[in-house]
Design a protein around this motif. Structure first.
Motif, PDB file in Angstrom:
ATOM      1  N   MET A 112       0.891  -1.386  -0.071  1.00 31.02           N
ATOM      2  CA  MET A 112      -0.225   0.156   0.014  1.00 31.02           C
ATOM      3  C   MET A 112       0.715   1.189  -0.011  1.00 31.02           C
ATOM      4  SD  MET A 112      -3.284   0.310  -0.353  1.00 31.02           S
ATOM      5  CE  MET A 112      -4.040  -1.152   0.411  1.00 31.02           C
ATOM      6  N   ASN A 113       1.953   1.373   0.646  1.00 28.03           N
ATOM      7  CA  ASN A 113       2.877   2.509   0.692  1.00 28.03           C
ATOM      8  C   ASN A 113       3.476   2.591  -0.776  1.00 28.03           C
ATOM      9  OD1 ASN A 113       2.378   3.130   3.352  1.00 28.03           O
ATOM     10  ND2 ASN A 113       3.851   1.748   4.415  1.00 28.03           N
ATOM     11  N   ALA A 114       3.846   1.593  -1.124  1.00 32.02           N
ATOM     12  CA  ALA A 114       4.487   1.498  -2.590  1.00 32.02           C
ATOM     13  C   ALA A 114       3.393   2.248  -3.443  1.00 32.02           C
ATOM     14  CB  ALA A 114       4.697   0.285  -3.086  1.00 32.02           C
ATOM     15  N   ALA A 115       2.066   1.865  -3.400  1.00 33.47           N
ATOM     16  CA  ALA A 115       1.066   2.410  -4.442  1.00 33.47           C
ATOM     17  C   ALA A 115       0.818   3.946  -3.978  1.00 33.47           C
ATOM     18  CB  ALA A 115      -0.400   1.450  -3.996  1.00 33.47           C
ATOM     19  N   ILE A 116       1.058   4.052  -2.525  1.00 33.32           N
ATOM     20  CA  ILE A 116       0.869   5.640  -2.469  1.00 33.32           C
ATOM     21  C   ILE A 116       1.742   6.593  -3.077  1.00 33.32           C
ATOM     22  CG2 ILE A 116       1.066   7.353  -0.553  1.00 33.32           C
ATOM     23  CD1 ILE A 116      -0.353   5.196   1.189  1.00 33.32           C
ATOM     24  N   GLU A 117       2.954   5.864  -3.276  1.00 33.99           N
ATOM     25  CA  GLU A 117       4.171   6.574  -3.629  1.00 33.99           C
ATOM     26  C   GLU A 117       4.040   6.866  -5.097  1.00 33.99           C
ATOM     27  OE1 GLU A 117       7.897   4.761  -2.615  1.00 33.99           O
ATOM     28  OE2 GLU A 117       7.316   4.939  -0.850  1.00 33.99           O
ATOM     29  N   VAL A 118       3.630   5.759  -5.780  1.00 35.01           N
ATOM     30  CA  VAL A 118       3.255   6.071  -7.235  1.00 35.01           C
ATOM     31  C   VAL A 118       1.950   6.840  -7.453  1.00 35.01           C
ATOM     32  CG1 VAL A 118       2.065   4.536  -9.152  1.00 35.01           C
ATOM     33  CG2 VAL A 118       3.817   3.505  -7.680  1.00 35.01           C
ATOM     34  N   PHE A 119       0.839   6.833  -6.673  1.00 34.66           N
ATOM     35  CA  PHE A 119      -0.114   7.735  -6.864  1.00 34.66           C
ATOM     36  C   PHE A 119       0.408   9.310  -6.605  1.00 34.66           C
ATOM     37  CE2 PHE A 119      -3.026   4.475  -5.145  1.00 34.66           C
ATOM     38  CZ  PHE A 119      -2.906   3.651  -6.455  1.00 34.66           C
ATOM     39  N   GLU A 120       1.375   9.504  -5.630  1.00 37.53           N
ATOM     40  CA  GLU A 120       1.866  10.830  -5.372  1.00 37.53           C
ATOM     41  C   GLU A 120       2.560  11.195  -6.553  1.00 37.53           C
ATOM     42  OE1 GLU A 120       1.834  10.754  -0.387  1.00 37.53           O
ATOM     43  OE2 GLU A 120       3.797  10.449  -1.564  1.00 37.53           O
ATOM     44  N   ALA A 121       3.409  10.389  -7.154  1.00 30.92           N
ATOM     45  CA  ALA A 121       4.193  10.833  -8.440  1.00 30.92           C
ATOM     46  C   ALA A 121       3.249  11.082  -9.401  1.00 30.92           C
ATOM     47  CB  ALA A 121       5.204   9.526  -8.692  1.00 30.92           C
ATOM     48  N   GLU A 122       2.276  10.454  -9.577  1.00 28.26           N
ATOM     49  CA  GLU A 122       1.352  10.950 -10.681  1.00 28.26           C
ATOM     50  C   GLU A 122       0.624  12.286 -10.540  1.00 28.26           C
ATOM     51  OE1 GLU A 122      -0.862   6.516 -11.632  1.00 28.26           O
ATOM     52  OE2 GLU A 122      -1.845   7.856 -10.463  1.00 28.26           O
ATOM     53  N   GLU A 123       0.312  12.583  -9.069  1.00 31.64           N
ATOM     54  CA  GLU A 123      -0.263  13.876  -9.016  1.00 31.64           C
ATOM     55  C   GLU A 123       0.806  14.929  -9.165  1.00 31.64           C
ATOM     56  OE1 GLU A 123      -1.659  13.350  -4.894  1.00 31.64           O
ATOM     57  OE2 GLU A 123      -3.152  12.121  -5.470  1.00 31.64           O
ATOM     58  N   LYS A 124       2.024  14.670  -8.937  1.00 36.96           N
ATOM     59  CA  LYS A 124       3.106  15.661  -9.081  1.00 36.96           C
ATOM     60  C   LYS A 124       3.156  15.879 -10.732  1.00 36.96           C
ATOM     61  CE  LYS A 124       5.765  14.937  -4.817  1.00 36.96           C
ATOM     62  NZ  LYS A 124       6.922  14.339  -4.572  1.00 36.96           N
ATOM     63  N   GLU A 125       3.217  14.724 -11.727  1.00 33.22           N
ATOM     64  CA  GLU A 125       3.030  14.772 -12.932  1.00 33.22           C
ATOM     65  C   GLU A 125       2.077  15.676 -13.557  1.00 33.22           C
ATOM     66  OE1 GLU A 125       3.678  10.879 -14.465  1.00 33.22           O
ATOM     67  OE2 GLU A 125       5.774  10.590 -13.383  1.00 33.22           O
ATOM     68  N   THR A 126       0.677  15.401 -12.895  1.00 32.45           N
ATOM     69  CA  THR A 126      -0.455  15.972 -13.544  1.00 32.45           C
ATOM     70  C   THR A 126      -1.272  16.791 -12.478  1.00 32.45           C
ATOM     71  OG1 THR A 126      -1.572  13.841 -13.308  1.00 32.45           O
ATOM     72  CG2 THR A 126      -0.550  14.513 -15.423  1.00 32.45           C
ATOM     73  N   PRO A 127      -0.603  17.725 -11.977  1.00 31.77           N
ATOM     74  CA  PRO A 127      -1.342  18.681 -10.832  1.00 31.77           C
ATOM     75  C   PRO A 127      -2.862  18.873 -11.111  1.00 31.77           C
ATOM     76  CG  PRO A 127       0.210  19.772 -11.758  1.00 31.77           C
ATOM     77  CD  PRO A 127       0.575  18.374 -12.537  1.00 31.77           C
ATOM     78  N   ASP A 128      -3.682  18.851 -10.237  1.00 33.26           N
ATOM     79  CA  ASP A 128      -4.983  19.646 -10.587  1.00 33.26           C
ATOM     80  C   ASP A 128      -5.071  20.947 -11.121  1.00 33.26           C
ATOM     81  OD1 ASP A 128      -5.973  17.239  -9.654  1.00 33.26           O
ATOM     82  OD2 ASP A 128      -6.468  17.896  -7.632  1.00 33.26           O
ATOM     83  N   GLU A 129      -5.919  21.072 -12.047  1.00 33.46           N
ATOM     84  CA  GLU A 129      -5.721  22.577 -12.551  1.00 33.46           C
ATOM     85  C   GLU A 129      -7.069  23.522 -12.143  1.00 33.46           C
ATOM     86  OE1 GLU A 129      -5.804  21.976 -17.114  1.00 33.46           O
ATOM     87  OE2 GLU A 129      -4.744  20.347 -16.796  1.00 33.46           O
TER      88      GLU A 129
END
Length: 129
Positions: A112-129
């Motif tokens: 789950m911690n690994a998944a959270i890291e992947v999800f956080e990296a996704e958010e940094k790549e495509t921040p909310d507009e």
């Protein structure tokens, strides 16, 4: 199309640059390792018919989760690949949670911690507009 060509197409779709990264890191030590991974893992296994890419990657996430923390780097790659073929965060987290029964709570928490890291990296790549 050869299994290598199928594997190359799929690996570039779900994990762009993977073969080049493997080649740069490992081929000096084990010549052809990068091509073997692309041909065998992606061309002969992941690109097989029978089940769709998302299902195959969710099964991979389940197996890596149950195997435990030593698979963390591969788990993160496969979580990213599953996202690339349409797996939702909820689907991934439910699969990881289900593996508590087979790998135990520590394996589930690590995954789950690994998944959270992947999800956080996704958010940094495509921040909310």
């Amino acid at each position: 199309m050869s299994t290598y060509e199928r594997g190359q197409a799929l690996s570039e779709k779900v994990n762009p640059g993977m073969e080049d990264a493997l080649r740069a890191r490992y081929d000096a030590l084990v010549p052809g390792l990068s091509r073997t991974v692309v041909d065998v893992a992606y061309g002969q296994f992941y690109a097989r018919g029978g089940v769709d890419e998302k299902t195959r990657l969710l099964a991979t996430i389940a197996a890596l989760t149950a195997l435990g923390a030593q698979t963390r780097p591969q788990l993160k790659v496969n979580i990213g690949s599953a996202r690339a073929v349409g797996a939702t965060r909820e689907e991934i987290c439910e699969i990881i949670f289900q593996m508590t029964l087979y790998g135990g709570f520590p394996a589930m928490i690590n995954a789950m911690n690994a998944a959270i890291e992947v999800f956080e990296a996704e958010e940094k790549e495509t921040p909310d507009e």
